[in-house]
Design a protein around this motif. Sequence first.
Motif, PDB file in Angstrom:
ATOM      1  N   GLY A  23       0.819  -1.213   0.000  1.00 15.08           N
ATOM      2  CA  GLY A  23       0.000   0.000   0.000  1.00 15.08           C
ATOM      3  C   GLY A  23       0.849   1.257   0.000  1.00 15.08           C
ATOM      4  O   GLY A  23       0.504   2.254  -0.644  1.00 15.08           O
ATOM      5  N   CYS A  24       1.958   1.208   0.721  1.00 12.51           N
ATOM      6  CA  CYS A  24       2.840   2.374   0.750  1.00 12.51           C
ATOM      7  C   CYS A  24       3.436   2.645  -0.630  1.00 12.51           C
ATOM      8  O   CYS A  24       3.657   3.804  -1.004  1.00 12.51           O
TER       9      CYS A  24
ATOM     10  N   TRP B  15       1.899   2.104  -3.371  1.00 15.05           N
ATOM     11  CA  TRP B  15       0.828   2.782  -4.103  1.00 15.05           C
ATOM     12  C   TRP B  15       0.664   4.218  -3.600  1.00 15.05           C
ATOM     13  O   TRP B  15       0.457   5.153  -4.393  1.00 15.05           O
ATOM     14  N   ALA B  16       0.812   4.404  -2.297  1.00 18.95           N
ATOM     15  CA  ALA B  16       0.683   5.746  -1.739  1.00 18.95           C
ATOM     16  C   ALA B  16       1.748   6.663  -2.325  1.00 18.95           C
ATOM     17  O   ALA B  16       1.477   7.832  -2.649  1.00 18.95           O
TER      18      ALA B  16
ATOM     19  N   VAL C 228       0.707   7.796  -5.712  1.00 20.05           N
ATOM     20  CA  VAL C 228      -0.362   8.810  -5.666  1.00 20.05           C
ATOM     21  C   VAL C 228       0.191  10.146  -5.190  1.00 20.05           C
ATOM     22  O   VAL C 228      -0.088  11.208  -5.787  1.00 20.05           O
ATOM     23  N   ILE C 229       0.993  10.094  -4.130  1.00 21.55           N
ATOM     24  CA  ILE C 229       1.546  11.343  -3.580  1.00 21.55           C
ATOM     25  C   ILE C 229       2.423  12.026  -4.616  1.00 21.55           C
ATOM     26  O   ILE C 229       2.360  13.244  -4.807  1.00 21.55           O
TER      27      ILE C 229
END
Lengths: 94, 296
Positions: B53-54, B56-57, B60-61
Amino acid sequence: MRMSLQTLRVLEAFLENPTEELSGADVQKRGGLASGTLYPILLRLESAGWFVSRWEVIDPSSAGRPRRRLYRLTPSGLTRASEVFASFGRGVLA
Amino acid sequence: MNLLEWIDGFACWLIQHAARSAPPLLSERLEEEWLADLEAQRGRMARLRFGLGCCWATRVITNEHCAPKVPATASATGHKVIATYPQHDSSFFSRGATAFLLIVGLHGALIYALTTGLAHRMIEAIPQPIHAVFLQQPRTHNEPPRLQPQPKFSPPRVDEVPKPEIPFDVPPDPDAIREVAAQPQEPLLPPPTAPKVMNRLLGGPGKGFPNTDAYYPSAARRMGETGIAAVRVCVDDKGRLTADPTLAQSSGSANLDEGGLRLAKAGSGHYRPTTEDGLPVRSCYVFRIKFDLKDQ
């Protein structure tokens, strides 16, 4: 600020106790969000002035864990979050 | 390093590399924050999910902060509020790398599931090895019938009386003699003679007889059917079947009965012939086949 369902869940987690400081892991547990969704939202809300964050003040060696980043609603963030929920109604998150 | 430790290390690696690919101003903060939050995750799969998830984060960020932003503003509390970041035009993962990581993650999840719980349940679901035991009918030996001991005949005791000596002048009457001769005599039992003793040893499955495991019907095994089928076979003196085996008593399961008959047929040539006085003879007999799913 785009109000997605995930963003509302993050705000809801903070509105349970607006003065409480929460780490990302705490919000993740309360909101049931994946990390890939949560952290961009936290940073987005922080950059928009809804949240402020700081490092937890602990001694990692005595606490046995690293320090966490704690987030808290700003007064303006609290006002805007309350307005959002007032406009949406609680039924949105049900 | 076992798989579980590898998953932990892999999750840390994902976070470190994801954070380092984030905008430089956020890189250190995100790495420390995410590693701290990783510690709060319970379970290795949760940690792996968190690490993925990180990644993916970060993507996005990074995308959100690529475009120029409005200059930073300060909150009323005086805390620094993140508002603008330098452009970061590199994405953490290319499509190929994302697909690769996805595949690796799925394989990791599959291996983890198999090593922890799923494999165990699968093993439990697989029927246990079959332990078959041939139950021989009790061997019947043609032992000679036990003769009942004959009661000893003991004539009534008669006090001996001296025979009177009486002179007979009367001529003997032939009729009287015939009368005496015609009197029925007590039938005398012939002396018991022992019958011809034959030591008959009933045959059965012999050396090299097929294993029941191979003939346990798979359908019965899946359904957990167990039972004992009695099969009648006719075997020559070489241990070979002289006729097709027949079912003497059903096990209660058609599958097991069929398996028993197939096993009996396959065992031709491996039967132990019946012996009479040590000599193999042709005979027919019934033997039982036990199909059992015995626990290890």
